[in-house]
Scaffold this active site. Structure first.
Site, mmCIF file in Angstrom:
data_model
loop_
_atom_site.group_PDB
_atom_site.id
_atom_site.type_symbol
_atom_site.label_atom_id
_atom_site.label_comp_id
_atom_site.label_asym_id
_atom_site.label_seq_id
_atom_site.Cartn_x
_atom_site.Cartn_y
_atom_site.Cartn_z
ATOM 1 N N THR A 3 -21.770 94.343 -13.918
ATOM 2 C CA THR A 3 -20.363 94.048 -14.368
ATOM 3 C C THR A 3 -20.146 92.656 -15.425
ATOM 4 O O THR A 3 -20.457 91.592 -14.707
ATOM 5 C CB THR A 3 -19.591 93.995 -13.120
ATOM 6 N N LYS A 58 -14.599 99.384 -16.062
ATOM 7 C CA LYS A 58 -14.931 98.518 -14.977
ATOM 8 C C LYS A 58 -13.879 97.503 -14.561
ATOM 9 O O LYS A 58 -13.545 97.303 -13.444
ATOM 10 C CB LYS A 58 -16.469 97.989 -15.036
ATOM 11 N N LYS A 79 -16.289 86.565 -9.700
ATOM 12 C CA LYS A 79 -16.892 86.600 -10.778
ATOM 13 C C LYS A 79 -16.246 87.631 -11.704
ATOM 14 O O LYS A 79 -15.749 87.643 -13.026
ATOM 15 C CB LYS A 79 -18.443 86.833 -10.915
#
Lengths: 294, 294
Positions: free
Chosen positions: A96, A171, A239
């Site tokens: 990701t 995503k 994150k």
């Protein structure tokens, strides 16, 4: 497409690589720590001494890494994938990362005569083990079709979303929904606990109706049992939310819900929950509300 | 338990009352506006001139009303249910009200020799039509068992949650999950639209994984089509959030997500969307982000 390389055998990467072996792909693997590499070797994979070595013997190289820095190091660094890239080799980054970063990596790979897809996944480690991940792919459509059998060995729901970076963008969209639903579960349980309701029953009731969500059905019961073992780690959600905020900042989007959850997840990580599952967010709300559920 | 009274034949009440008729209950009905009463009469219900009249001819009186003020008026006001209440008659309030209000009404009904359940519902008007509502019930367990056949004519998932007020509390918990998931859908679509992704495809992808929710699958596509016809009206969500905030304020709970959604829903209502469905919340985010999706 027979020879697949896999770099990054972590919580998600290892079961994904195992599924590729199970589907008959010939595999070269590399990982910073040795133990998972040996495990894969015992199942038939070829362990390598560097990312470059993986690339040299592969038609397709998959990376599944914790963050952009790690991906950059593995692709562009010394002994990295680009040093060993054969013309036409397809690099598939399933980490990701931000859409901008995906586009930059695609440019660098194509400069070297390779092809690139960004293909992050959604789903827990259990979905990774069962080959039931959702995979969101960005890149050239003909490259996507070429790699489709590789995706089908790891995932159940495989979507082509558009050009380079569009997998990563999808995503990020997914993480918006995940984060706000997660906060919804935590706040729901605060009210239920303070009311003295049976929390398991409340989760069951709400799951049948308009308040139902994957986060509620899956993580709600774990919050009640205080089972904070990670399906998806707090430090990774933090994150992802950082990437999301940087990306939406540059797009000029105002997302108050995302901003709020980001702050709370940061607190959660700073409380020492980085290695726990995201369901630990319930502890931040417990602090705010000065109660303890379950 | 054969004779059931129904007061409040609105968007939800009318289809619920029809299902009771279909299941063979003998019904007395009252509603402020005449049209829905006549519709029910044509199906076999007895129209009444007041709530009191409904109570006089019923073993169980159901109220399905927009807010606490309306419930108070119908139960305690002149020509209200309490004036006509026979001993042992069960009043079932299915409106969304605060737990404290439910308890107060239960006290007043019991003083008059009646029994009371709070039994709010979750689910759209479609679920009401199909007899597929989720019903959350508070009150005495033996009274719940007595009324169960009545609930089963209107709902599919029927839960006994505890003493007086616990049905209302569960509904508030449900609205927490609903609200935050709804905000999640709106913010997700902002990112997807700005990225230039296919919004329908993004909804489909996310629905298969950890970001999935009823709000996303059901209301997401309506936002994309700008179909703001009400399943659940903005003005009612605003009211529920007001009750929720008053209740959690008195309980000393700090719920930042609920606070945020409340402010945004207030804005939405003030923008003139009160009679629209809650999916119209996407317009507040569009304003904040200065874009228009779909």
């Amino acid at each position: 497409m027979e020879r697949v390389g896999f770099i990054g055998l972590g919580l998600m990467g290892k079961p994904m690589a195992k599924n590729l072996l199970r589907h008959g792909f010939k595999m070269a693997v590399f990982n910073r720590s040795k133990a998972p590499m040996e495990e894969l070797a015992s199942l038939g994979a070829t362990p390598c001494g560097s990312s470059k070595e993986v690339a040299e013997s592969s038609e397709c190289v998959i990376t599944m890494l914790p963050d952009e820095k790690a991906v950059e190091q593995v692709l562009l660094g010394r002994g990295g994938v680009l040093e060993g890239l054969a013309p036409g080799c397809v690099v598939v980054d399933m980490s990701t990362v931000s859409p901008g970063f995906s586009r930059e990596m695609a440019r660098r790979v194509e400069e070297k005569g390779g092809e690139m897809l960004d293909a992050p996944v959604s789903g827990s480690t259990m979905a990774a083990e069962q080959g039931a991940l959702t995979i969101m792919v960005g890149g050239k459509p003909e490259i996507f079709e070429k790699i489709r059998p590789v995706f089908e060995a790891m995932g159940k729901n495989i979507y082509y979303m558009g050009g380079a970076g569009m997998g990563s963008f999808t995503k990020l969209c997914n993480q918006v929904a995940v984060s706000l639903n997660l906060l919804g579960v935590c706040e729901t349980l605060m009210v239920a606990a303070k009311a003295g309701l049976d929390l398991r029953k409340v989760i069951e009731v709400i799951s049948t109706g308009a308040g139902g969500s994957w986060q509620l059905s899956t993580l709600g019961p774990r919050m009640v049992m205080r089972d904070f073992r990670p399906g998806f780690k707090v430090k990774h959600l933090r994150k992802d939310l950082r990437i999301l905020r940087e990306t939406t900042e540059s797009l000029g989007l105002c997302l108050p819900g995302v901003a709020l959850v980001s702050e709370l997840v940061k607190t959660l990580d700073e409380m020492g929950h980085g290695e726990n599952g995201t369901q630990a967010l319930v502890e931040v709300l417990e602090k705010l509300c000065n109660i303890r559920i379950g």
